[in-house]
Design a protein around this motif. Structure first.
Motif, mmCIF file in Angstrom:
data_model
loop_
_atom_site.group_PDB
_atom_site.id
_atom_site.type_symbol
_atom_site.label_atom_id
_atom_site.label_comp_id
_atom_site.label_asym_id
_atom_site.label_seq_id
_atom_site.Cartn_x
_atom_site.Cartn_y
_atom_site.Cartn_z
ATOM 1 N N UNK A 17 44.089 16.734 43.520
ATOM 2 C CA UNK A 17 45.633 17.311 44.043
ATOM 3 C C UNK A 17 45.591 18.664 44.635
ATOM 4 N N UNK A 18 46.102 18.822 45.720
ATOM 5 C CA UNK A 18 46.254 20.339 46.282
ATOM 6 C C UNK A 18 47.057 20.987 45.540
ATOM 7 N N UNK A 19 46.481 22.122 44.844
ATOM 8 C CA UNK A 19 47.212 22.796 43.685
ATOM 9 C C UNK A 19 47.186 24.107 44.146
ATOM 10 N N UNK A 20 48.164 24.954 43.896
ATOM 11 C CA UNK A 20 48.712 26.375 43.978
ATOM 12 C C UNK A 20 49.008 26.948 42.730
ATOM 13 N N UNK A 21 48.257 27.709 41.966
ATOM 14 C CA UNK A 21 48.423 28.451 40.809
ATOM 15 C C UNK A 21 48.550 29.909 41.053
ATOM 16 N N UNK A 22 49.790 30.409 40.145
ATOM 17 C CA UNK A 22 50.043 31.673 40.204
ATOM 18 C C UNK A 22 49.530 32.481 38.888
ATOM 19 N N UNK A 23 48.750 33.402 38.790
ATOM 20 C CA UNK A 23 48.522 34.158 37.615
ATOM 21 C C UNK A 23 48.236 35.641 37.979
ATOM 22 N N UNK A 24 48.522 36.362 36.668
ATOM 23 C CA UNK A 24 47.984 37.892 37.087
ATOM 24 C C UNK A 24 46.962 38.016 36.106
ATOM 25 N N UNK A 74 43.181 37.834 35.781
ATOM 26 C CA UNK A 74 41.987 37.715 36.706
ATOM 27 C C UNK A 74 40.863 36.556 36.164
ATOM 28 N N UNK A 75 40.831 36.519 34.601
ATOM 29 C CA UNK A 75 39.476 35.589 34.330
ATOM 30 C C UNK A 75 39.959 34.259 34.386
ATOM 31 N N UNK A 76 41.343 34.096 34.280
ATOM 32 C CA UNK A 76 41.799 32.578 34.401
ATOM 33 C C UNK A 76 41.766 32.134 35.694
ATOM 34 N N UNK A 77 41.986 33.173 36.980
ATOM 35 C CA UNK A 77 42.134 32.915 38.228
ATOM 36 C C UNK A 77 40.557 32.594 38.826
ATOM 37 N N UNK A 78 39.535 33.500 38.029
ATOM 38 C CA UNK A 78 38.189 33.341 38.548
ATOM 39 C C UNK A 78 37.583 31.966 37.845
#
Ligand code: ATP
Length: 355
Positions: free
Chosen positions: A185-192, A194-198
């Motif tokens: 799945x092409x996915x875009x996630x929003x988060x603030x 940084x550990x989750x993002x990394x």
């Protein structure tokens, strides 16, 4: 799945630019994370992709088709909200089936696709429960099933884990990532976070004040931050203010001389990652920079220990050491030697990278 393109996407509320000229390509099957502080425009960007917010400029394309002015239900994007937004009076099955019924799918297709979506999130046995009879993690998975039931071209996740406790968040991160890979799945996630993002991203986009500051892999952002904002937001750094006195030589406000790589002569700051600093009870030899200091604070974090070291009346460094048996661990008040290679420090001038 499909490629997603944002082309100079902008959103203004009156004179206020919530999103400024965002241009991004998300490849088929890619997991892209929008990361940034509160209010930087991440959610507005995601909602423009989903069709819940109308842009004031630019375009959104899914699989090459311009969907900028299409209503949300025609775009085939699946959006998972931070709050889950489940209907409290409907069962899990009914929550997942709801959107398909609205789209007038046949009863047989609704039942089959609902069962398939619940199987994907491993909740097939809880279809008759109400949301309040589920744990937070299970409710989050129902919200995910509700997005997956449309077999979306693009999956959009708006802080999907922020209501879960820390342990569950770690588990659900892995679950979402595995499912996303399995379905391509092409996915875009929003988060603030940084550990989750990394942990989750194939590629990250750091935003501030509505604009993209830098897009790249974890390594790109960590090793080659485009500006001071990114260096500060992704990972940790000690920033030391001062000036590049001559090529390769930085002088701190407190008067210390430090060798550095690059940077035009003039006011600048030097950023050093805590784990790149060596710390020793004896002088360090063979390093570009070797300084003496006094330990002022020690923070025990389990796997790592943070050591705050005063190197001048105006300056303090943070060094991070691994918590390994037998390694030197200084105590508050100890005199120590610290050192780092010039290539491990970055010079920023006027907020931009100079090296
Ligand atoms: P958070 O992490 O707090 O959700 P965010 O990065 O997702 O923040 P957005 O929700 O996209 O930020 O908001 C970006 C900016 O746009 C904020 O300053 C917000 O106050 C403003 N904004 C959002 N919606 C509106 C609106 N309907 N009218 C006016 N300003 C708005």
């Amino acid at each position: 799945m499909a490629k997603l393109e944002l082309d100079h996407l902008s959103k203004r509320y009156g004179d206020f630019h919530a999103v400024r000229d965002v241009t991004l390509d998300v490849a088929e099957g890619e997991f892209l994370v929008l990361l940034g502080p509160s209010g930087c425009g991440k959610t507005t960007t995601l909602r423009m992709i989903a069709g819940f917010v109308e842009p004031t400029g630019g375009a959104v394309r899914v699989g090459g088709s311009d969907v900028t002015w299409q209503p949300p239900w025609k775009r085939n994007t699946g959006l998972v909200f931070q709050s889950y937004a489940l209907f409290p009076h409907l069962t899990v099955n009914q929550n997942v089936a709801f959107g398909l019924e609205m789209r007038k799918c046949s009863p047989g297709e609704v039942a089959q696709r609902t069962a398939e979506a619940l199987r994907l999130v491993r909740l097939e046995h809880l279809g008759e429960r109400l949301p309040r009879q589920l744990s937070g993690g299970q409710q989050q998975r129902v919200a995910l099933a509700r997005a997956l039931v449309f077999r979306p071209d693009v999956l959009l996740l708006d802080e999907p884990l922020s209501n879960l406790d820390a342990k569950l968040r770690h588990e659900v991160r892995v679950e979402i990532r595995e499912l996303q890979r399995q379905l391509g799945l092409t996915t875009v996630m929003v988060t603030h976070d940084q550990e989750e993002a990394l942990t989750m991203a194939d590629r990250l986009v750091v935003m501030s004040e509505g604009a993209v500051r830098q897009a790249g892999t974890q390594r790109d952002l960590y090793e080659r931050p485009a500006d001071r904002f990114v260096a500060d937001f992704v990972g940790r750094s000690t920033f030391i203010e001062g000036r590049v006195e001559s090529p390769g030589m930085f002088r701190t406000v407190g008067g210390l001389a430090m060798r550095c790589n690059g940077g035009a002569v003039g006011a600048a700051s030097l950023a050093i990652r805590p784990e790149r600093i060596s710390i020793s009870p004896t002088p360090l030899v063979g390093v570009d920079n070797s300084l003496e200091g006094t330990v002022e604070f020690v923070s025990y974090l389990g796997a790592q220990i943070d050591i705050h070291i005063r190197i001048s009346p105006r300056e303090r460094l943070i060094a991070q050491i691994a918590n390994r048996a037998g390694d030197f661990t200084p105590l508050v008040g100890d005199g120590v030697h610290v050192g780092w290679a010039s290539s491990d420090a970055r010079v920023f001038e006027d907020g931009a990278e100079a090296s």
